[in-house]
Design an enzyme around this catalytic site. Structure first.
Site, PDB file in Angstrom:
ATOM      1  N   GLN A 112      23.807 -48.748  44.880  1.00 23.00           N
ATOM      2  CA  GLN A 112      22.349 -47.939  44.694  1.00 23.00           C
ATOM      3  C   GLN A 112      22.196 -46.877  45.616  1.00 23.00           C
ATOM      4  OE1 GLN A 112      20.189 -52.284  44.089  1.00 23.00           O
ATOM      5  NE2 GLN A 112      18.606 -50.379  43.916  1.00 23.00           N
TER       6      GLN A 112
ATOM      7  N   PHE B 191      19.116 -54.318  41.351  1.00 21.93           N
ATOM      8  CA  PHE B 191      17.995 -55.111  41.489  1.00 21.93           C
ATOM      9  C   PHE B 191      17.528 -54.893  43.069  1.00 21.93           C
ATOM     10  CE2 PHE B 191      19.561 -57.047  37.425  1.00 21.93           C
ATOM     11  CZ  PHE B 191      18.542 -56.676  36.806  1.00 21.93           C
TER      12      PHE B 191
ATOM     13  N   ARG C  74       6.098 -53.524  53.544  1.00 16.94           N
ATOM     14  CA  ARG C  74       5.620 -53.456  52.055  1.00 16.94           C
ATOM     15  C   ARG C  74       4.923 -54.788  51.670  1.00 16.94           C
ATOM     16  NH1 ARG C  74       6.141 -50.039  47.411  1.00 16.94           N
ATOM     17  NH2 ARG C  74       7.476 -48.660  48.398  1.00 16.94           N
TER      18      ARG C  74
ATOM     19  N   THR D 275       8.384 -45.883  51.779  1.00 20.02           N
ATOM     20  CA  THR D 275       7.493 -45.987  52.982  1.00 20.02           C
ATOM     21  C   THR D 275       8.348 -45.142  53.946  1.00 20.02           C
ATOM     22  OG1 THR D 275       8.365 -48.122  53.390  1.00 20.02           O
ATOM     23  CG2 THR D 275       6.090 -48.040  52.095  1.00 20.02           C
TER      24      THR D 275
ATOM     25  N   GLU E  73       9.852 -51.387  39.497  1.00 19.85           N
ATOM     26  CA  GLU E  73       9.317 -52.637  39.982  1.00 19.85           C
ATOM     27  C   GLU E  73       7.823 -53.189  39.661  1.00 19.85           C
ATOM     28  OE1 GLU E  73      10.232 -50.425  43.380  1.00 19.85           O
ATOM     29  OE2 GLU E  73      10.893 -52.323  44.441  1.00 19.85           O
TER      30      GLU E  73
HETATM   31  N1  MTE Z   1      16.486 -52.461  35.406  1.00 25.09           N
HETATM   32  C1  MTE Z   1      17.729 -52.873  35.278  1.00 25.09           C
HETATM   33  N2  MTE Z   1      18.188 -52.898  33.975  1.00 25.09           N
HETATM   34  N3  MTE Z   1      18.623 -53.070  36.170  1.00 25.09           N
HETATM   35  C2  MTE Z   1      18.416 -53.066  37.561  1.00 25.09           C
HETATM   36  O1  MTE Z   1      19.411 -53.321  38.513  1.00 25.09           O
HETATM   37  N4  MTE Z   1      16.730 -52.400  39.162  1.00 25.09           N
HETATM   38  C3  MTE Z   1      15.153 -52.466  39.345  1.00 25.09           C
HETATM   39  C4  MTE Z   1      14.436 -51.583  38.710  1.00 25.09           C
HETATM   40  N5  MTE Z   1      15.030 -51.873  37.087  1.00 25.09           N
HETATM   41  C5  MTE Z   1      17.135 -52.675  38.032  1.00 25.09           C
HETATM   42  C6  MTE Z   1      16.139 -52.455  36.861  1.00 25.09           C
HETATM   43  C7  MTE Z   1      14.712 -51.831  40.689  1.00 25.09           C
HETATM   44  S1  MTE Z   1      14.878 -53.146  41.925  1.00 25.09           S
HETATM   45  C8  MTE Z   1      14.411 -50.729  40.943  1.00 25.09           C
HETATM   46  S2  MTE Z   1      13.911 -50.083  42.564  1.00 25.09           S
HETATM   47  C9  MTE Z   1      14.489 -49.614  39.943  1.00 25.09           C
HETATM   48  O2  MTE Z   1      14.945 -50.107  38.826  1.00 25.09           O
HETATM   49  C10 MTE Z   1      15.251 -48.421  40.320  1.00 25.09           C
HETATM   50  O3  MTE Z   1      15.367 -47.595  39.307  1.00 25.09           O
HETATM   51  P1  MTE Z   1      14.331 -46.535  39.180  1.00 25.09           P
HETATM   52  O4  MTE Z   1      13.934 -46.038  40.362  1.00 25.09           O
HETATM   53  O5  MTE Z   1      15.377 -45.440  38.430  1.00 25.09           O
HETATM   54  O6  MTE Z   1      13.451 -47.148  38.133  1.00 25.09           O
HETATM   55  N1  HPA Z   2      11.468 -49.542  48.668  1.00 23.05           N
HETATM   56  C1  HPA Z   2      12.710 -49.801  48.236  1.00 23.05           C
HETATM   57  N2  HPA Z   2      13.842 -49.467  49.136  1.00 23.05           N
HETATM   58  C2  HPA Z   2      13.752 -48.914  50.393  1.00 23.05           C
HETATM   59  C3  HPA Z   2      12.205 -48.719  50.727  1.00 23.05           C
HETATM   60  C4  HPA Z   2      11.289 -48.886  49.817  1.00 23.05           C
HETATM   61  O1  HPA Z   2      10.059 -48.775  50.280  1.00 23.05           O
HETATM   62  N3  HPA Z   2      12.201 -48.272  52.032  1.00 23.05           N
HETATM   63  C5  HPA Z   2      13.652 -48.302  52.289  1.00 23.05           C
HETATM   64  N4  HPA Z   2      14.312 -48.572  51.400  1.00 23.05           N
HETATM   65 MO1  MOS Z   3      14.380 -51.565  44.266  1.00 21.81          MO
HETATM   66  S1  MOS Z   3      14.201 -53.296  45.336  1.00 21.81           S
HETATM   67  O1  MOS Z   3      13.704 -50.772  45.436  1.00 21.81           O
HETATM   68  O2  MOS Z   3      16.232 -51.400  44.485  1.00 21.81           O
END
Ligand code: MTE
Ligand code: HPA
Ligand code: MOS
Length: 772
Positions: free
Chosen positions: A207, A238, A320, A452, A723
């Site tokens: 990521q 995730f 958090r 944060t 999330e």
């Molecule tokens: N959805 C899918 N299908 N697969 C993933 O790994 N990760 C989650 C969420 N949804 C995830 C997911 C997490 S932990 C985060 S922080 C966000 O997607 C990250 O992507 P975004 O910022 O584009 O929403």
């Molecule tokens: N969320 C997810 N990932 C992160 C953050 C947060 O607030 N800060 C640093 N990595």
């Molecule tokens: Mo999501 S736990 O902020 O990758």
């Protein structure tokens, strides 16, 4: 001038995930699908079988004597700095030199002609060590005087002690909340290809490509410009691939440079589960003071987390947790402390919600305590404690809640789910049903959006328009299934007013957009969507200037519309116009940038505005438990979630559904269990139970609050979705709690710990029955 003709795939429409067909037909390329150059080698990790020890020696003679083994990598082979700590605390070696800190810790890697040879040979090393006493959980760690892995946080507002003394009621309790394995379909993997001089290209599933790049450079002792990290897509992340990929990238790159051959590393599922971090489990001590109407007067909370042997992201994760320990409720007087405990376990990491869910569930437990103590419907206790919009709207970190839509959201869900009537029916049912008991709960979520770590809230993009009118889109975010690339491409399609199909989505690479943040904190679309829009606007500004000058019209008379460009009375197809612009030497490429406005955070003071805005949601679940076995099922769940003006309702609904199920899994069947020796015994899908399709609610109504719009100027007024809906799963947990409470006439808060496995439900039932 404009007519009904429109483009296909603009913002706010149901465009399917750009890789949907490729995902289900197996044609989507993952790191493991990349063609291997001749001579590719394979690495496999050798790990410790003790939780805490002094490392004396490793004898590799049997490993090296194995046919097909090319060599081993240990701490001695690190050319640069032996540290992959994402917070640069120097507490996380690639391979340790003298201390073993958890069972399953990677100690070395074997490099061989095939993965199978490397994997078998890794078992043949003879590790000599001297065991030391270990502490596995946060309480044991506190008792053993273990240090914090990083500085704790304190949030404070008001005057807690006097409020506690004068309040008519006060309850203290402790809650244990379990961790969670990410269980992404695609495990960790890195594939490094050496180049000339110091160069190396690493394809991997992360990521956070920029961090992997910087980390590989650090470990190799070369500048970052020698390292390229590429990610086309992940099979799920995730949060488990925010920092945990650093190890695999470093090992693959070190081996590739050492032997000057391509090297791939891919742990099996057991090793993926034992050697990489998970969601932090917490032990939460709470003390809530309230009046006879259930209105909270004061809250005190201590949040001890199992962080594992190193800090990793435990600082921001435990921060958090505190930021969400209020969930949706106003605490007039409050003091919250985090206790990020060092333990002899794998270093825990980011997981959807990033500590937030562990905070939210503590708030919901306090609501339950109050409801059972006052004999109220928990929903009524929730309502009297919701943040106000004018007053009672300051959080424990002194940010003002300006955008709460919870009253409306909860009100609508209360109606559509028929919560009140069904709750009455359930209470009646429970009176006459001796074995099966039902429960229902309606729970809210408020989740803060922004990293944060304020500097993380920036993003870049690179957009090229080729002279045939086709568009190449690149940005710093990564695709893990959430649909980020689809949404950003929709934004670009809409801005250029061309069909979605004209836009080529490309792999994330540190070569095109530098210094990116992790795709995390749900902010992928907020940040990268804006950066891409910024790039498009730069190109459009040049095109408008060119058109106005060439056709001799005012700039206002140039408009992009439905795959065409209107210039005064002239109408040109988009690609014809682009060809003309190219011939006139207009620059057709731009790098875009965005940084989130308004946010600031002073951690030492515990004050500021860490979040740009909040996303909200509400969830109502009904369950039935079997009081003889503790087994249960989810009868019905209704979700209503706020995504502002959705960029893509069908993708957003998918995120809401998936997050709810994942949250439900965290609180019900997913249990991590370590034995006394510190061995994780739930290390494969055989022993670690994620929800199955058959575990989903029998009736599942999922809706977006289509009237919502972000009051802040986010991309197209949308809101982050990744999330926040994870915490909708808490309604299942609270419904189970009510079903359990029914065996003792709801006189007592059952104080269920999470996960509420059937065993825990059964034990809670037995405990309450004994009080009768
Ligand atoms: N959805 C899918 N299908 N697969 C993933 O790994 N990760 C989650 C969420 N949804 C995830 C997911 C997490 S932990 C985060 S922080 C966000 O997607 C990250 O992507 P975004 O910022 O584009 O929403
Ligand atoms: N969320 C997810 N990932 C992160 C953050 C947060 O607030 N800060 C640093 N990595
Ligand atoms: Mo999501 S736990 O902020 O990758």
């Amino acid at each position: 001038m404009k007519d009904n003709v429109s483009i296909i795939g603009s913002a706010h429409t149901n465009v399917k995930h750009d890789s949907a067909i490729k995902h289900v037909t197996g044609r989507a390329d993952y790191t493991d699908d990349i063609a291997q150059p001749e001579g590719t080698l394979h690495a496999y990790l050798g790990v410790s079988d003790v939780a805490h020890a002094k490392l004396l020696d490793i004898d590799f003679s049997d490993v090296l004597a194995t046919p097909g083994v090319v060599g081993v990598l240990t701490a001695d082979d690190v050319p640069g700095v032996n540290d992959i700590s994402p917070t640069h605390l120097n507490d996380e070696p690639v391979f340790p030199t003298d201390a073993i800190q958890f069972h399953g810790q990677p100690l070395f890697a074997v490099v061989a002609e095939t993965r199978d040879i490397a994997r078998r040979a890794a078992e043949l090393a003879k590790i000599e060590y001297e065991t030391l006493p270990h502490a596995l959980d946060p309480i044991a760690a506190q008792e053993a005087g273990y240090p914090h892995v990083t500085a704790p946080l304190k949030l404070e507002r008001g005057d807690v002690a006097p409020a506690q003394e004068t309040a008519p009621n006060r309850i203290k309790g402790r809650m244990s909340v379990g961790g969670q394995d990410h269980m992404y379909l695609e495990g960790h993997i890195a594939f490094a290809i050496p180049g000339e001089d110091d160069d190396v290209v690493v394809h991997c599933s992360t990521q956070h490509p920029s961090e992997a790049q910087h980390m590989v450079a650090h470990v190799l002792g070369v500048p970052s410009n020698a390292v390229v990290v590429n990610v086309r897509r992940m099979g799920g992340g995730f949060g488990g691939k925010e920092s945990q990929m650093n190890l695999f990238c470093a090992v693959a790159a070190m081996a590739a440079k050492k032997w000057n051959r391509a090297v791939k590393i891919r742990p099996d599922r057991d090793q993926d589960m034992t050697a990489t971090g998970k969601r932090h489990d917490f032990v939460i001590d709470y003390d809530v003071a309230f009046d006879d109407d259930g209105r909270i007067q004061a809250v005190e909370g201590s949040f001890a987390a199992r962080c594992g042997f190193s800090a990793d992201l435990s600082g921001p994760v435990t921060d958090r947790a505190l930021f969400h320990a209020d969930n949706a409720y106003f605490y007039p007087n409050v003091r919250l402390n985090s206790r990020p405990m060092k333990t002899n376990t794998v270093s825990n990491t980011a997981f959807r919600g990033f500590g937030g869910p562990q905070g939210v569930i503590a708030a919901e437990r306090m609501i339950e305590e109050i409801a059972y103590a006052t004999g109220q419907d928990p929903l009524d206790v929730r309502k009297v404690n919701f943040y106000g919009t004018e007053d009672r709207n300051i959080t424990p970190y002194h940010q003002e809640v300006e955008d709460s839509i919870l009253d409306r959201l909860i009100g609508e869900l209360e109606e559509t789910s028929e919560y009140r009537k069904r709750r009455q029916d359930i209470i009646e049912f429970n009176k006459t049903s001796p074995i099966l008991k039902k429960g229902i709960a309606l729970t809210p979520v408020k989740f803060g959006i922004s990293f944060t770590a304020t500097w993380y809230n920036q993003a870049g993009a690179l957009v090229h328009v080729y002279n045939d009118g086709s568009i190449h889109l690149n940005h710093g975010g990564t695709e893990m299934g959430q649909g980020l690339n689809t949404k950003v491409a929709q934004v670009v399609a809409e801005a250029f007013q061309v069909d979605f199909s004209r836009i080529k989505i490309t792999k994330t690479t540190t070569e095109k957009v530098p210094n990116t943040s992790a795709t995390a904190a749900s902010s992928g679309t907020d940040l990268n969507g804006m950066a891409a829009l910024n790039a498009v606007e730069q190109i459009k500004a040049r095109l408008v200037k060119f058109a106005a000058e060439t056709w001799n019209v005012a700039p206002e008379e140039v408009a992009f519309h439905a795959n065409q460009v209107h210039i005064g009375q002239e109408v040109l197809p988009f690609d014809t116009f682009i060809k003309q612009a190219y011939l006139a030497r207009v620059q057709l490429s731009a790098a875009g940038f965005y940084k989130t406005p308004k946010i600031h955070w002073d951690r030492a003071k515990g004050q500021g505005r860490p979040f740009y805005y909040y996303s909200y949601g509400a969830s109502c679940s009904e369950v039935t438990i079997d009081t003889l076995t503790g087994e249960y099922r989810i009868e019905r769940t209704d979700l209503l979630h706020d995504v502002g003006r959705s960029l893509n309702p069908v993708l957003d609904k998918g995120q809401v559904e998936g997050a709810f199920i994942q949250g439900m899994g965290w609180l019900t069947t997913e249990e991590l269990w370590w034995d006394d020796a510190g061995r994780l015994r739930t290390h494969a899908p055989s022993t670690y139970k994620i929800p199955l399709a058959s575990d989903r609610p029998r009736i599942f109504n999922v809706n977006l609050a289509d009237w919502s719009e972000n009051r802040e100027l986010t991309i197209k007024r949308s809101k982050a979705v990744g999330e926040p809906p994870f915490m909708l799963g808490i309604s299942v947990f609270e419904a189970l709690s009510m079903a359990v409470a029914s065996v003792a006439e709801y006189r007592e808060c059952p104080r269920l710990d999470a996960p509420a496995t059937p065993e825990r439900v059964l034990m809670a039932v037995s405990r309450l029955q004994e009080t009768l």
